[in-house]
Scaffold this motif. Structure first.
Motif, PDB file in Angstrom:
ATOM      1  N   LYS A  45      72.268  84.455  37.137  1.00 52.62           N
ATOM      2  CA  LYS A  45      71.886  84.372  38.546  1.00 52.62           C
ATOM      3  C   LYS A  45      71.566  85.754  39.112  1.00 52.62           C
ATOM      4  O   LYS A  45      70.590  85.931  39.837  1.00 52.62           O
ATOM      5  CB  LYS A  45      72.999  83.721  39.371  1.00 52.62           C
ATOM      6  N   VAL A  46      72.406  86.729  38.790  1.00 54.34           N
ATOM      7  CA  VAL A  46      72.196  88.092  39.269  1.00 54.34           C
ATOM      8  C   VAL A  46      70.882  88.645  38.728  1.00 54.34           C
ATOM      9  O   VAL A  46      70.091  89.252  39.471  1.00 54.34           O
ATOM     10  CB  VAL A  46      73.379  89.007  38.871  1.00 54.34           C
ATOM     11  N   GLU A  47      70.627  88.416  37.451  1.00 53.91           N
ATOM     12  CA  GLU A  47      69.371  88.895  36.864  1.00 53.91           C
ATOM     13  C   GLU A  47      68.171  88.242  37.540  1.00 53.91           C
ATOM     14  O   GLU A  47      67.153  88.895  37.796  1.00 53.91           O
ATOM     15  CB  GLU A  47      69.361  88.636  35.360  1.00 53.91           C
ATOM     16  N   GLU A  48      68.294  86.943  37.846  1.00 51.47           N
ATOM     17  CA  GLU A  48      67.202  86.240  38.524  1.00 51.47           C
ATOM     18  C   GLU A  48      67.000  86.794  39.936  1.00 51.47           C
ATOM     19  O   GLU A  48      65.865  87.014  40.377  1.00 51.47           O
ATOM     20  CB  GLU A  48      67.506  84.739  38.596  1.00 51.47           C
ATOM     21  N   MET A  49      68.110  87.059  40.636  1.00 51.93           N
ATOM     22  CA  MET A  49      68.016  87.623  41.982  1.00 51.93           C
ATOM     23  C   MET A  49      67.370  89.006  41.941  1.00 51.93           C
ATOM     24  O   MET A  49      66.541  89.345  42.792  1.00 51.93           O
ATOM     25  CB  MET A  49      69.408  87.692  42.631  1.00 51.93           C
ATOM     26  N   GLU A  50      67.740  89.813  40.950  1.00 53.31           N
ATOM     27  CA  GLU A  50      67.154  91.141  40.819  1.00 53.31           C
ATOM     28  C   GLU A  50      65.656  91.045  40.557  1.00 53.31           C
ATOM     29  O   GLU A  50      64.872  91.799  41.121  1.00 53.31           O
ATOM     30  CB  GLU A  50      67.838  91.924  39.695  1.00 53.31           C
ATOM     31  N   ALA A  51      65.265  90.090  39.715  1.00 57.94           N
ATOM     32  CA  ALA A  51      63.840  89.913  39.419  1.00 57.94           C
ATOM     33  C   ALA A  51      63.093  89.479  40.677  1.00 57.94           C
ATOM     34  O   ALA A  51      62.005  89.980  40.969  1.00 57.94           O
ATOM     35  CB  ALA A  51      63.656  88.888  38.305  1.00 57.94           C
ATOM     36  N   ASN A  52      63.696  88.550  41.434  1.00 61.25           N
ATOM     37  CA  ASN A  52      63.058  88.098  42.673  1.00 61.25           C
ATOM     38  C   ASN A  52      62.967  89.221  43.691  1.00 61.25           C
ATOM     39  O   ASN A  52      61.976  89.334  44.407  1.00 61.25           O
ATOM     40  CB  ASN A  52      63.815  86.906  43.266  1.00 61.25           C
ATOM     41  N   ALA A  53      64.012  90.039  43.754  1.00 65.05           N
ATOM     42  CA  ALA A  53      64.006  91.161  44.689  1.00 65.05           C
ATOM     43  C   ALA A  53      62.908  92.153  44.310  1.00 65.05           C
ATOM     44  O   ALA A  53      62.234  92.701  45.179  1.00 65.05           O
ATOM     45  CB  ALA A  53      65.373  91.847  44.702  1.00 65.05           C
ATOM     46  N   ALA A  54      62.730  92.368  43.025  1.00 58.45           N
ATOM     47  CA  ALA A  54      61.681  93.285  42.569  1.00 58.45           C
ATOM     48  C   ALA A  54      60.314  92.748  42.952  1.00 58.45           C
ATOM     49  O   ALA A  54      59.440  93.494  43.391  1.00 58.45           O
ATOM     50  CB  ALA A  54      61.772  93.493  41.055  1.00 58.45           C
ATOM     51  N   VAL A  55      60.120  91.443  42.808  1.00 63.28           N
ATOM     52  CA  VAL A  55      58.837  90.829  43.177  1.00 63.28           C
ATOM     53  C   VAL A  55      58.629  90.942  44.685  1.00 63.28           C
ATOM     54  O   VAL A  55      57.544  91.295  45.148  1.00 63.28           O
ATOM     55  CB  VAL A  55      58.785  89.354  42.715  1.00 63.28           C
ATOM     56  N   ALA A  56      59.677  90.667  45.456  1.00 60.38           N
ATOM     57  CA  ALA A  56      59.580  90.763  46.913  1.00 60.38           C
ATOM     58  C   ALA A  56      59.300  92.200  47.333  1.00 60.38           C
ATOM     59  O   ALA A  56      58.488  92.457  48.222  1.00 60.38           O
ATOM     60  CB  ALA A  56      60.858  90.254  47.570  1.00 60.38           C
ATOM     61  N   PHE A  57      59.981  93.144  46.678  1.00 57.86           N
ATOM     62  CA  PHE A  57      59.753  94.556  46.985  1.00 57.86           C
ATOM     63  C   PHE A  57      58.320  94.941  46.666  1.00 57.86           C
ATOM     64  O   PHE A  57      57.676  95.638  47.438  1.00 57.86           O
ATOM     65  CB  PHE A  57      60.729  95.438  46.188  1.00 57.86           C
ATOM     66  N   ALA A  58      57.823  94.454  45.536  1.00 60.92           N
ATOM     67  CA  ALA A  58      56.444  94.761  45.152  1.00 60.92           C
ATOM     68  C   ALA A  58      55.475  94.192  46.184  1.00 60.92           C
ATOM     69  O   ALA A  58      54.490  94.842  46.537  1.00 60.92           O
ATOM     70  CB  ALA A  58      56.146  94.209  43.765  1.00 60.92           C
ATOM     71  N   ALA A  59      55.743  92.996  46.688  1.00 62.25           N
ATOM     72  CA  ALA A  59      54.875  92.394  47.704  1.00 62.25           C
ATOM     73  C   ALA A  59      54.913  93.225  48.992  1.00 62.25           C
ATOM     74  O   ALA A  59      53.877  93.484  49.598  1.00 62.25           O
ATOM     75  CB  ALA A  59      55.296  90.957  47.970  1.00 62.25           C
TER      76      ALA A  59
END
Length: 112
Positions: free
Chosen positions: A36-50
């Motif tokens: 879950k943490v890894e998925e959240m980190e990946a989503n945060a990276a995508v959101a940050f990139a956006a």
């Protein structure tokens, strides 16, 4: 040697079976939470990139507007300079014509 290996395997099996089921449950929960943490980190990276992309696009728009403004200023300055040059040329032509007229008057007076 085979007997020794069998004994080691038996000991390891006993240790595995002796582990309380709670530790296995904790291990599974840990793995789930880690995923879950890894998925959240990946989503945060995508959101940050956006977000970063939006900021860069906004900066690009601002820079393009500044470029257009500066190009307009350069064009205005160039037009002003051309107008000044045209005025100077006109003044020089007027002065040359006046000089020619005065030289003609001087020549006539010298002949008279």
């Amino acid at each position: 040697e085979i007997a020794v290996l069998r004994e080691e395997v038996a000991i390891l099996r006993e240790q595995l079976e002796a582990q309380p089921p709670e530790s296995v449950e904790w291990m599974l929960k840990y793995r789930d939470e880690k995923a879950k943490v890894e998925e959240m980190e990946a989503n945060a990276a995508v959101a940050f990139a956006a977000d970063e992309r939006e900021e860069l696009e906004a900066s690009l728009v601002t820079l393009m507007e500044e470029k257009d403004s500066l190009l307009q200023k350069v064009e205005d300055m160039s037009n002003e300079r051309n107008t000044e040059i045209d005025g100077i040329i006109k003044d020089v032509n007027s002065l040359e014509n006046a000089n020619i007229a005065l030289q003609s008057q001087l020549d006539r007076k010298e002949l008279a």
